[in-house]
Design an enzyme around this catalytic site. Sequence first.
Site: not given
Length: 193
Positions: A79, A169, A171
Amino acid sequence: MTIGIVAVQGAFIEHEKMLDNLGISYIELRQKNDLFHPIDGLILPGGESTVQGKLLAELDMFSLLKEKIDTGLPVLATCAGMILLAESLSNDTHKYFQTMPITVKRNAYGRQLGSFHTKSDFQGLGSIPMTFIRAPYIESASPSVDIVASVEGKAVAARYKKQIALSFHPELDGDTRIYELFLGLIQTQSVTN
């Protein structure tokens, strides 16, 4: 193997949790002295790219990080991290590391309400979950850049040399395949060095 995670602002803790799940050690990069620890790879997390760029300059970390990327340190950028790597931004005059020859549109999907979750194909990995939060996308790329994922006709992931840049993302989704791809880049580099 030790991964350096830029930890001046943004969603770095979530990346740490993913590396914990994979048994990979890491160091938070919060000040210039942290950059003198040996690292095998670098994560540029999501967050506010303008704030991150400003803090990296103020903390005298920017030029050292750019040098590491320029000399081949493997990077995973998510991002805001993609914005930091981009050669240019189509809707912003700021320029950061400029190590990946792509043009990126900031906040391309709108503000927070434009955030969404989907699954899409990622070259070599199959279908993976993708969470977009005020995400950028790639408007154009040099022929030397591999676009490895697109959503609704927009390029959202790219590879260039030892750099992987993502609009989304990984994660936040618990799927470790992108991290494994990144770690594979590092292992390949270790073998060739």
